[in-house]
Design an enzyme around this catalytic site. Structure first.
Site, mmCIF file in Angstrom:
data_model
loop_
_atom_site.group_PDB
_atom_site.id
_atom_site.type_symbol
_atom_site.label_atom_id
_atom_site.label_comp_id
_atom_site.label_asym_id
_atom_site.label_seq_id
_atom_site.Cartn_x
_atom_site.Cartn_y
_atom_site.Cartn_z
ATOM 1 C CE LYS A 35 57.562 -29.639 47.053
ATOM 2 N NZ LYS A 35 58.556 -29.336 46.517
ATOM 3 C CE LYS A 39 61.412 -30.100 40.012
ATOM 4 N NZ LYS A 39 61.147 -29.421 40.614
HETATM 5 O O1 OSB Z 1 60.880 -29.418 44.117
HETATM 6 O O2 OSB Z 1 59.862 -30.647 43.143
HETATM 7 C C1 OSB Z 1 60.012 -29.537 43.564
HETATM 8 C C2 OSB Z 1 58.344 -26.540 42.746
HETATM 9 C C3 OSB Z 1 58.790 -25.658 42.466
HETATM 10 C C4 OSB Z 1 60.344 -25.962 42.440
HETATM 11 C C5 OSB Z 1 60.888 -27.089 42.961
HETATM 12 C C6 OSB Z 1 59.641 -28.158 43.216
HETATM 13 C C7 OSB Z 1 58.558 -27.980 43.154
HETATM 14 C C8 OSB Z 1 56.692 -28.418 43.557
HETATM 15 C C9 OSB Z 1 55.939 -28.682 42.919
HETATM 16 O O3 OSB Z 1 57.509 -29.631 43.988
HETATM 17 C C10 OSB Z 1 55.711 -29.003 41.393
HETATM 18 C C11 OSB Z 1 54.471 -28.663 40.650
HETATM 19 O O4 OSB Z 1 53.237 -29.018 41.054
HETATM 20 O O5 OSB Z 1 55.269 -27.876 40.083
HETATM 21 MG MG MG Z 2 62.097 -31.757 44.054
#
Ligand code: OSB
Ligand code: MG
Length: 374
Positions: A171, A270
């Protein structure tokens, strides 16, 4: 095989994350989800997980708003309705605008129910629907929260490699962090990386993003604003690294927009954000037909959501390692009796019926003790 849903239950749960997760949107240390339980007219239960966050930073829905929509709007649409196929749910819900995560919570539970009725795993049911096979073991990656120091970031990467994750997502919330990642890419030439900016950048730093190109950097996820397709397209034309969209993908229409405008070459899929499994399958089909890289994202799911994601991620052809890490990465106490464990960089798909996992007796009892809102 036809059925009616006769009971619907919702149980809010709060889980302590082992490690605080930092992104450009928010810092999550306690993950709130809701477990949804549906009982059909033959007494079989299906389970889903409501994945909205507590606050509306990542997407507009929240746990509270989505529970309200589920109870007042979506649930009643299924009352006394004969259902023949899980795909019918998406059509029934299509008259309601937005609220994808609320819809997905119910829709995924209905898929679990149908898989159980048909005496197969959800992974196999989904694979049959899209004319492919389900893999028993699924290569997975890890998403590392933003880190402000090089040492911290380096340690997180060493740990991810040691555990065997097949792809590391980092991130990023600032140009300073981007510079740290640039160094990391050089220190670990044999690891596969991607970056997720969660909308923290603008076109002003397009040249910085162009510079970070490296052979072991496979994509940059959601660099720009959540509602933007145009600037992403301009950026994609200027850089050689693939862009991937996350926050702005709520539907197949959004994927078609991204494809047509060339806003991205990859899609983070997702289930919760696109309203469930039927929409996810339509998106996968579109991406496969049009040469977009589609892979399974995650949002810190608890056990029910993780099992559902894994069923989709098991599709042969959805080969890029998803954000579906081992249970131990997130929670020491989960809502299910089993644990998803990493072996050689893979999670194995549960073999049981439906999602193949079971709520712990405590959560099962608590869910049944709530009054049905149907
Ligand atoms: O941006 O993909 C994302 C978690 C929460 C909200 C958004 C994101 C994420 C992650 C974590 O990147 C992914 C995971 O391990 O569940
Ligand atoms: Mg993302």
């Amino acid at each position: 095989m036809s059925m009616k849903i006769i009971e619907m239950h919702l149980l809010p749960v709060k889980l302590q994350l082992k490690n605080t997760f930092v992104s450009n949107h928010e810092t999550v240390s306690r993950r709130e989800v809701s477990i949804i339980g549906l009982k059909n007219d033959t007494g079989i239960w299906g389970y889903g997980e409501l994945e909205a966050f507590s606050t509306p930073y990542y997407t507009p829905e929240t746990q509270r708003s989505a529970r309200l929509i589920i109870k007042e709007t979506l649930g009643p649409l299924l009352k006394n309705v004969q259902i023949n196929q899980p795909e019918e749910i998406t059509n029934i819900f299509s008259e309601i605008a937005g609220n994808q995560m609320a819809k997905a919570a119910i829709e995924t539970a209905v898929w679990d129910l149908f898989a159980k009725i048909q005496k197969k795993s959800l992974a196999v049911l989904i694979a049959q629907k899209i004319h492919t096979k389900s893999r028993r073991n699924v290569p997975v990656g890890i998403s590392i929260g933003a880190k402000s120091s090089f040492a911290e970031l380096k340690n997180a990467v060493i740990s991810a490699n040691y555990q065997g994750y097949q792809r590391i997502k980092i991130k990023v919330t600032s140009v300073e962090e981007l510079n740290l990642i640039k160094k990391i890419l050089q220190v670990f030439p044999d690891s596969t990386f991607m970056i997720d900016a969660n909308s923290s950048f603008s076109l002003k730093i397009a040249s910085k993003l162009a510079e970070i190109t490296a052979p072991n950097l496979v994509m940059i996820e959601q660099p720009l604003r959540t509602t933007d397709f145009v600037d992403h397209s301009i950026l994609q034309a200027r850089i050689t690294t693939r862009l991937c969209l996350d926050e702005n993908i709520f539907s197949l229409d959004d994927v078609r927009t991204a494809y047509t405008l060339k806003s991205a070459q990859a899609i983070n899929l997702k289930l919760a954000r696109v309203g469930g499994i039927a929409n996810a399958l339509a998106i996968i089909n579109f991406c496969w037909e049009h040469g977009l890289l589609v892979w399974c994202g995650g949002m810190l799911e608890a056990g029910i959501g993780r099992a559902t994601n894994l069923a989709v991620a098991s599709l042969l052809g959805l080969d890029f390692p998803g954000d579906i890490s081992a249970s131990s990465r997130y929670y020491s106490k989960d809502v299910i009796t089993s644990e998803f464990m990493l072996a050689r960089g893979m999670l194995s798909v549960p073999l049981g019926l439906g999602i193949g996992v079971t709520l712990t007796p405590k959560y099962q009892q608590a869910l049944q003790d709530t009054t049905s809102f149907l």
